[in-house]
Design an enzyme around this catalytic site. Structure first.
Site: not given
Ligand code: SDX
Length: 426
Positions: A303, A360
């Protein structure tokens, strides 16, 4: 403590006022920065940017806290009802008994759709994704309710808000019934909000529909958990659309479109599909390795704000156990989800990145047990989030300092050059 920060660029200093909220991080006010310094701030993805001032929802991502108008989400989920939370988000306070009766009546008497609206659904293929139907149908509402589009009239803004909260369940249920080839079901005024929705989704003309209080309570609680969440992507979309003066039906349709993305609301369907793909506990190590090899993400995990447990995920997990137990459903995917969570939370890759289950992760298993196909999961999210979107839209629109949102950019494209005729190209 000084109430300003000083930015030095070259031999010049620029004062940036520090604004304090009632809680949470202070902000640097950069509204005059470009005019004073000819510099933009640069923050793609808005990781360090507050886009607005708001009084609706507060999130502390490190502590895993979520407050709606100051009330903790777990207390609201346990003690309140979705309609009461709608009043709280929209009007700022929990309603008195009299206020609630009036509010509930206003919503109940707007649940029906214009008779001609039903034929709108006929234009879609039966196998259309229900989110495609929702995006189109909600955008079309302005064609049927043109008498509440004057956003400068507070009364019309209130009627549009009530219409959206009231009609989303009717539209969502129609999107579901249409995909199942079943006849549409008219809302009933004697039923509660969530009971009415479940009846419109699952009743069939061939027999009387019997409400299940366990499912009604679970549905209502799931709606509460999804109601609002500060300035997330879809809410920011609604605010930006609304900043141009667009009417609320168009703004909410834009929010629905944004929510559909797999990184946002679409993750609940993706998370269940991930659990189906993993299939059994034995396959978890290989799947987790694929995540660490960056082949795919762990859906329902991570998140932007929560770097601790999403407080909604905890309530969602509890609701999941309750629903499956009371329905006598033994879903093998719950075992996979619980083991996957355990493995991920103890793996350094996820610990280093502060990745925890979000709302989720468990919602899909719960909704599937309640009888919804995975294609409906994000529709249910949109239904519940409508009150958050419209509350944020109302707050944005009633802010006297409201301006149209118009970000700038860091331009790295071609600088000016003269036109070249085709003979001289290549
Ligand atoms: C919702 O914003 C809100 O409030 C949203 C929400 C709401 O109520 O409105 O809470 C609802 O959208 C919840 C999130 C649902 N999405 C998912 O579950 C999809 C999987 N999650 C990711 O796509 C991700 O965690 C996000 C999009 C939710 C957040 O991404 P960020 O904050 O942009 O973080 P990032 O992509 O910069 O990640 C930081 C690191 C990265 O690794 P490095 O490049 O630093 O090595 O964490 C890793 C990412 O690759 N990472 C993950 C991951 N999420 C982040 N690696 C594996 N699995 C994941 N799910």
């Amino acid at each position: 403590m000084t109430d300003k920060a000083t930015l030095t660029i070259g031999d010049k200093n620029y004062d940036l006022p520090i604004l304090k909220g009632s809680t949470g991080p202070d902000v640097l006010d950069v509204r005059k920065l470009y005019a004073d310094s000819d510099h933009f701030t640069f923050d793609p993805g808005f990781t360090s940017t507050a886009s607005c001032e708001s009084k609706i929802t507060y999130i502390d991502g490190d502590a895993g806290i979520l407050l709606h108008r100051g009330y903790p989400i777990d207390q609201l989920a346990e003690k309140s009802s979705f309609l009461e939370v709608c009043h709280l988000l929209l009007n700022g306070e929990l309603p008195t008994a009299e206020e609630f009766t009036k509010f509930e009546r206003n919503i109940t008497y707007h649940t029906m759709l214009h008779a001609q609206f039903d034929s709108f659904f006929q234009g879609f293929r039966r196998d259309a994704h229900p989110m495609a139907v929702m995006t189109g149908a909600v955008g079309a509402l302005s064609a049927f309710y043109a008498d509440s589009l004057n956003v400068d009239d507070p009364k019309q803004r209130e009627i549009s808000a009530h219409r959206l909260i009231a009609k989303m369940p009717t539209i969502a249920a129609r999107a579901f019934q249409y995909s199942q080839g079943r006849p549409f079901v008219t809302p009933r005024n004697e039923l509660s909000y969530s009971e009415n929705f479940l009846r419109m989704c699952f009743s069939v003309p061939a027999e009387d529909w019997v409400p299940n209080p366990v499912l009604t309570r679970a549905m209502d609680r799931i709606f509460i958990l999804h109601a609002d969440h500060e300035q997330n992507a879809s809410t920011s979309t609604v605010r930006l659309a609304g900043s141009s003066g667009a009417h609320p039906f168009a703004c909410i349709a834009a929010g629905i479109a944004c929510l559909w993305g797999p990184s946002h609301g679409g993750a609940n369907q993706e998370a269940l599909e991930m659990l189906e793909e993993i299939g059994s506990v034995e396959n978890i190590p290989a799947y987790v390795q694929g995540v660490k090899d960056r082949k795919y993400k762990l859906m329902g995990f991570g998140h932007r704000v929560y770097k601790n447990f999403d407080p909604r995920a905890k309530v969602m997990q509890k609701t999941c156990y309750e629903v499956l137990e009371q329905l006598g459903v033994n879903d093998p995917l719950l075992k996979v989800a619980m083991e996957l969570e355990k493995v991920a939370l103890s793996d350094q890759y996820f610990i280093d990145r502060k990745l925890y289950p979000n709302i989720d992760f468990y919602s899909g298993i719960t909704l599937r047990a309640m009888g919804f196909p995975k294609e409906m999961f994000t529709v249910l999210f949109a239904l519940a989030r409508t009150v958050g979107w419209i509350s944020q839209w109302k707050e944005m629109f009633e802010d006297p300092s409201r301006k149209i949102g118009r970000p700038r950019q860091l331009y790295t494209g071609a600088t000016q050059r003269d036109y070249v005729t085709v003979e001289k190209r290549g």
